[in-house]
Design a protein around this motif. Structure first.
Motif, PDB file in Angstrom:
ATOM      1  N   ILE A  77       0.838  -1.203   0.000  1.00 23.12           N
ATOM      2  CA  ILE A  77       0.000   0.000   0.000  1.00 23.12           C
ATOM      3  C   ILE A  77       0.874   1.254   0.000  1.00 23.12           C
ATOM      4  O   ILE A  77       0.598   2.233  -0.711  1.00 23.12           O
ATOM      5  CB  ILE A  77      -0.950  -0.007   1.218  1.00 23.12           C
ATOM      6  CG1 ILE A  77      -1.949  -1.157   1.102  1.00 23.12           C
ATOM      7  CG2 ILE A  77      -1.695   1.327   1.337  1.00 23.12           C
ATOM      8  CD1 ILE A  77      -2.749  -1.410   2.374  1.00 23.12           C
ATOM      9  N   THR A  78       1.960   1.230   0.766  1.00 20.97           N
ATOM     10  CA  THR A  78       2.848   2.391   0.862  1.00 20.97           C
ATOM     11  C   THR A  78       3.501   2.716  -0.475  1.00 20.97           C
ATOM     12  O   THR A  78       3.608   3.890  -0.864  1.00 20.97           O
ATOM     13  CB  THR A  78       3.931   2.144   1.930  1.00 20.97           C
ATOM     14  OG1 THR A  78       3.306   1.893   3.192  1.00 20.97           O
ATOM     15  CG2 THR A  78       4.846   3.350   2.062  1.00 20.97           C
ATOM     16  N   ILE A  79       3.947   1.692  -1.192  1.00 18.65           N
ATOM     17  CA  ILE A  79       4.575   1.917  -2.502  1.00 18.65           C
ATOM     18  C   ILE A  79       3.600   2.574  -3.463  1.00 18.65           C
ATOM     19  O   ILE A  79       3.946   3.522  -4.188  1.00 18.65           O
ATOM     20  CB  ILE A  79       5.094   0.584  -3.087  1.00 18.65           C
ATOM     21  CG1 ILE A  79       6.293   0.069  -2.278  1.00 18.65           C
ATOM     22  CG2 ILE A  79       5.496   0.757  -4.551  1.00 18.65           C
ATOM     23  CD1 ILE A  79       6.743  -1.328  -2.666  1.00 18.65           C
ATOM     24  N   VAL A  80       2.365   2.082  -3.476  1.00 16.88           N
ATOM     25  CA  VAL A  80       1.346   2.645  -4.370  1.00 16.88           C
ATOM     26  C   VAL A  80       1.106   4.119  -4.057  1.00 16.88           C
ATOM     27  O   VAL A  80       1.070   4.970  -4.951  1.00 16.88           O
ATOM     28  CB  VAL A  80       0.025   1.855  -4.259  1.00 16.88           C
ATOM     29  CG1 VAL A  80      -1.098   2.564  -5.012  1.00 16.88           C
ATOM     30  CG2 VAL A  80       0.203   0.441  -4.798  1.00 16.88           C
ATOM     31  N   VAL A  81       0.966   4.442  -2.770  1.00 13.59           N
ATOM     32  CA  VAL A  81       0.689   5.829  -2.368  1.00 13.59           C
ATOM     33  C   VAL A  81       1.884   6.731  -2.678  1.00 13.59           C
ATOM     34  O   VAL A  81       1.716   7.869  -3.137  1.00 13.59           O
ATOM     35  CB  VAL A  81       0.314   5.893  -0.876  1.00 13.59           C
ATOM     36  CG1 VAL A  81       0.265   7.339  -0.380  1.00 13.59           C
ATOM     37  CG2 VAL A  81      -1.027   5.212  -0.646  1.00 13.59           C
ATOM     38  N   TYR A  82       3.110   6.237  -2.451  1.00 11.13           N
ATOM     39  CA  TYR A  82       4.305   7.026  -2.773  1.00 11.13           C
ATOM     40  C   TYR A  82       4.364   7.335  -4.267  1.00 11.13           C
ATOM     41  O   TYR A  82       4.627   8.474  -4.669  1.00 11.13           O
ATOM     42  CB  TYR A  82       5.566   6.275  -2.351  1.00 11.13           C
ATOM     43  CG  TYR A  82       6.850   6.987  -2.716  1.00 11.13           C
ATOM     44  CD1 TYR A  82       7.330   8.023  -1.934  1.00 11.13           C
ATOM     45  CD2 TYR A  82       7.580   6.612  -3.844  1.00 11.13           C
ATOM     46  CE1 TYR A  82       8.512   8.684  -2.265  1.00 11.13           C
ATOM     47  CE2 TYR A  82       8.758   7.265  -4.190  1.00 11.13           C
ATOM     48  CZ  TYR A  82       9.219   8.298  -3.393  1.00 11.13           C
ATOM     49  OH  TYR A  82      10.381   8.951  -3.738  1.00 11.13           O
ATOM     50  N   LEU A 113      10.162  15.080  -1.833  1.00 10.14           N
ATOM     51  CA  LEU A 113      10.052  15.270  -0.389  1.00 10.14           C
ATOM     52  C   LEU A 113       8.607  15.163   0.086  1.00 10.14           C
ATOM     53  O   LEU A 113       8.319  14.470   1.073  1.00 10.14           O
ATOM     54  CB  LEU A 113      10.635  16.631   0.002  1.00 10.14           C
ATOM     55  CG  LEU A 113      10.604  16.979   1.492  1.00 10.14           C
ATOM     56  CD1 LEU A 113      11.351  15.928   2.310  1.00 10.14           C
ATOM     57  CD2 LEU A 113      11.199  18.369   1.723  1.00 10.14           C
ATOM     58  N   VAL A 114       7.682  15.812  -0.613  1.00 11.00           N
ATOM     59  CA  VAL A 114       6.269  15.768  -0.231  1.00 11.00           C
ATOM     60  C   VAL A 114       5.741  14.334  -0.297  1.00 11.00           C
ATOM     61  O   VAL A 114       5.040  13.868   0.611  1.00 11.00           O
ATOM     62  CB  VAL A 114       5.430  16.699  -1.130  1.00 11.00           C
ATOM     63  CG1 VAL A 114       3.933  16.492  -0.887  1.00 11.00           C
ATOM     64  CG2 VAL A 114       5.797  18.156  -0.883  1.00 11.00           C
ATOM     65  N   SER A 115       6.082  13.618  -1.350  1.00  8.30           N
ATOM     66  CA  SER A 115       5.630  12.232  -1.520  1.00  8.30           C
ATOM     67  C   SER A 115       6.154  11.337  -0.402  1.00  8.30           C
ATOM     68  O   SER A 115       5.445  10.472   0.116  1.00  8.30           O
ATOM     69  CB  SER A 115       6.085  11.685  -2.874  1.00  8.30           C
ATOM     70  OG  SER A 115       5.600  12.486  -3.923  1.00  8.30           O
ATOM     71  N   LEU A 116       7.406  11.563  -0.023  1.00  6.99           N
ATOM     72  CA  LEU A 116       8.027  10.768   1.038  1.00  6.99           C
ATOM     73  C   LEU A 116       7.371  11.056   2.389  1.00  6.99           C
ATOM     74  O   LEU A 116       7.152  10.141   3.194  1.00  6.99           O
ATOM     75  CB  LEU A 116       9.522  11.073   1.095  1.00  6.99           C
ATOM     76  CG  LEU A 116      10.369  10.264   2.073  1.00  6.99           C
ATOM     77  CD1 LEU A 116      10.223   8.763   1.842  1.00  6.99           C
ATOM     78  CD2 LEU A 116      11.834  10.666   1.971  1.00  6.99           C
ATOM     79  N   MET A 117       7.033  12.292   2.653  1.00  7.41           N
ATOM     80  CA  MET A 117       6.367  12.656   3.903  1.00  7.41           C
ATOM     81  C   MET A 117       4.991  11.975   4.010  1.00  7.41           C
ATOM     82  O   MET A 117       4.631  11.441   5.054  1.00  7.41           O
ATOM     83  CB  MET A 117       6.222  14.175   3.999  1.00  7.41           C
ATOM     84  CG  MET A 117       7.547  14.893   4.173  1.00  7.41           C
ATOM     85  SD  MET A 117       7.434  16.692   3.931  1.00  7.41           S
ATOM     86  CE  MET A 117       6.519  17.172   5.386  1.00  7.41           C
ATOM     87  N   ILE A 118       4.242  11.993   2.917  1.00  7.72           N
ATOM     88  CA  ILE A 118       2.923  11.344   2.898  1.00  7.72           C
ATOM     89  C   ILE A 118       3.069   9.844   3.130  1.00  7.72           C
ATOM     90  O   ILE A 118       2.336   9.241   3.933  1.00  7.72           O
ATOM     91  CB  ILE A 118       2.209  11.617   1.554  1.00  7.72           C
ATOM     92  CG1 ILE A 118       1.861  13.107   1.426  1.00  7.72           C
ATOM     93  CG2 ILE A 118       0.949  10.767   1.421  1.00  7.72           C
ATOM     94  CD1 ILE A 118       1.379  13.508   0.045  1.00  7.72           C
ATOM     95  N   ALA A 119       4.040   9.224   2.442  1.00  3.26           N
ATOM     96  CA  ALA A 119       4.261   7.778   2.564  1.00  3.26           C
ATOM     97  C   ALA A 119       4.677   7.403   3.988  1.00  3.26           C
ATOM     98  O   ALA A 119       4.274   6.350   4.507  1.00  3.26           O
ATOM     99  CB  ALA A 119       5.325   7.323   1.570  1.00  3.26           C
ATOM    100  N   THR A 120       5.461   8.254   4.630  1.00  6.20           N
ATOM    101  CA  THR A 120       5.920   7.983   5.994  1.00  6.20           C
ATOM    102  C   THR A 120       4.763   7.980   6.989  1.00  6.20           C
ATOM    103  O   THR A 120       4.645   7.085   7.841  1.00  6.20           O
ATOM    104  CB  THR A 120       6.973   9.023   6.425  1.00  6.20           C
ATOM    105  OG1 THR A 120       8.075   8.976   5.513  1.00  6.20           O
ATOM    106  CG2 THR A 120       7.477   8.747   7.842  1.00  6.20           C
ATOM    107  N   VAL A 121       3.891   8.973   6.875  1.00  7.21           N
ATOM    108  CA  VAL A 121       2.714   9.050   7.757  1.00  7.21           C
ATOM    109  C   VAL A 121       1.810   7.834   7.534  1.00  7.21           C
ATOM    110  O   VAL A 121       1.324   7.204   8.485  1.00  7.21           O
ATOM    111  CB  VAL A 121       1.933  10.359   7.518  1.00  7.21           C
ATOM    112  CG1 VAL A 121       0.619  10.353   8.304  1.00  7.21           C
ATOM    113  CG2 VAL A 121       2.781  11.565   7.922  1.00  7.21           C
ATOM    114  N   LEU A 122       1.601   7.477   6.273  1.00  7.35           N
ATOM    115  CA  LEU A 122       0.735   6.339   5.947  1.00  7.35           C
ATOM    116  C   LEU A 122       1.296   5.031   6.488  1.00  7.35           C
ATOM    117  O   LEU A 122       0.579   4.244   7.129  1.00  7.35           O
ATOM    118  CB  LEU A 122       0.550   6.234   4.434  1.00  7.35           C
ATOM    119  CG  LEU A 122      -0.202   4.976   3.969  1.00  7.35           C
ATOM    120  CD1 LEU A 122      -1.678   5.086   4.312  1.00  7.35           C
ATOM    121  CD2 LEU A 122      -0.006   4.743   2.479  1.00  7.35           C
TER     122      LEU A 122
END
Length: 422
Positions: free
Chosen positions: A161-166, A177-186
């Motif tokens: 799921i994390t890979i897809v969202v990233y 950076l923004v994509s990584l922050m979102i993936a980290t929270v998820l």
């Protein structure tokens, strides 16, 4: 809930452990590959180079978080340490991971002239990977209870799921950076949710943390941590040398051709990881001959996998990798084949690391890693500075070969000493 029921389903534990360990290991190994592939196509080669060094740094500091404890925890058949104390030790090591990561990144940023964005990407990548460290202690407990299937299912779903969202974040925001922050929270939220659903199925003794036991555990596993940390430094020494001596673009190209190296270790883990519980039982029961035969068979499997990968890379490696990463990698075919040979040594050293831990010779591991890490520290920048990408490939393969020779000697010594006591 259907997902909770799926995670805890236990009709065929051995089969499910193998299948879901394979799926989870594959996603974990190819996580960076898929993320890098999307990143290269959406943002370009320079951003891919930043990602490569950030991911390498995060995995190096992940060894601080995991503290090399997984194999020790799995093979703790007599319950020397309770899960409560294993868990608290992981809190301590994870905090140490982030403190170390931030301090090192600040030093590297000043020394190598990192941009503010590159510095932030590295720190956030470490936050992204600290979830792996905390999750690992729960899944080690599940495996110790012969439920590797539960941990593997949780890991597979979380990472997938994390890979897809990233990837979606990169496409939508066009910002690493923004994509990584979102993936980290998820990924943090998914870990908390899946752990809450599964931990209740296990008999966790409710007791207070015994800090003497926590520090005793950290002490006994220190050689494993030191070995794991030095191992990742050794494996990534060419990347650090490229970061210091060459360019972000060449860093990206090295990352592309080094990707297949991890396939060997991945395929080995498919077969070997589910065997750890049984191997621990064999050793504890004194079945040394059977134990050694299993290790020799697995070593032959590593050699066979390496040979198949080298042949496949010779025939198809360059065109496939060039297509995956949208980059011409034809000039690096020789380096690719050499790195795969090094990958074979990596797979064998990983196997030997696990079995040396099972036979409780983990203190010796640290010194083997220390010798090779010292060689890497002294030679890396000089070799890569003089010979570029070929120098990086030769460096990697030689370091892994030396490590294997040392570990074979340690394993043979441990087994012979055990036979004398029987």
């Amino acid at each position: 809930m259907k997902i909770k029921a799926f995670l805890l389903k236990d009709q065929k534990i051995e089969r499910d452990s193998f299948i879901w360990n394979m799926a989870g290991s594959m996603l974990m190994a190819f996580q960076s590959v898929i993320m890098l592939m999307i990143l290269t196509r959406t943002l370009g080669l320079k951003d891919a180079g930043i990602f490569t060094i950030a991911y390498a740094n995060a995995n190096l500091f992940l060894t601080v978080g995991k503290y090399g404890m997984r194999y020790f925890q799995i093979s703790d058949m007599k319950g020397q340490f309770s899960f409560v104390n294993y868990r608290m030790s992981r809190v301590v090591s994870s905090l140490a991971m982030m403190v170390t990561a931030v301090l090192y990144t600040a030093y590297a940023a000043m020394s190598n002239g990192y941009s503010a964005e590159k510095t932030q990407v590295i720190v956030w990548m470490c936050l992204f990977k600290v979830v792996d460290a905390v999750e690992d202690v729960y899944h080690g407990f599940y495996q110790n209870q012969n439920r590797l299937d539960v941990g593997s299912k949780c890991m597979t779903l979380r990472i997938g799921i994390t890979i897809v969202v990233y990837g979606m974040g990169l496409i939508v925001f066009r910002n690493q950076l923004v994509s990584l922050m979102i993936a980290t929270v998820l990924t943090t939220g998914l870990f908390v949710l899946f752990t809450k659903w599964t931990i209740g199925a296990f008999d966790v003794v409710k007791e207070k943390v015994d800090w003497k036991q926590v520090f005793a555990l950290l002490k006994v596993c220190f050689p494993l941590f030191a070995g794991a940390f030095l191992s990742f430094y050794i494996g990534n020494a060419p990347k650090y040398a490229i970061d210091a001596m060459l360019t972000d673009e060449l860093q990206a190209c090295y990352g592309f051709i080094a990707m297949p190296v991890f396939v060997i270790g991945l395929l080995n883990n498919f077969i070997f990881n589910p065997m750890l519980y049984k191997l621990s039982m064999m050793w504890n029961d004194g079945r040394v001959g059977q134990f050694v035969r299993k290790i020799l068979l697995q070593s032959l499997i590593v050699a066979g996998i390496t040979l198949v990968c080298i042949i496949g890379a010779f025939l198809l490696g360059v065109p496939v990798l060039s297509w995956l990463y949208n980059t011409d990698l034809a000039p690096y075919k020789a380096e690719l084949l050499l790195l795969l040979l090094g990958g074979g040594f990596l797979g064998l050293s990983g196997l030997l690391n696990a079995v040396i831990t099972i036979i409780r010779y983990q203190k010796s591991l640290m010194w083997g890693y220390a010798v090779v890490a010292l060689l890497a520290l002294v030679c890396s920048n000089r070799i890569v500075g003089m010979y570029g990408m070929m120098g990086a490939a030769v460096l990697y393969t030689l370091l892994m070969a030396i490590l294997c020779v040392i570990f074979v000697g340690l394993f043979a010594y441990g087994v012979m000493k055990q036979k004398k006591t029987l």
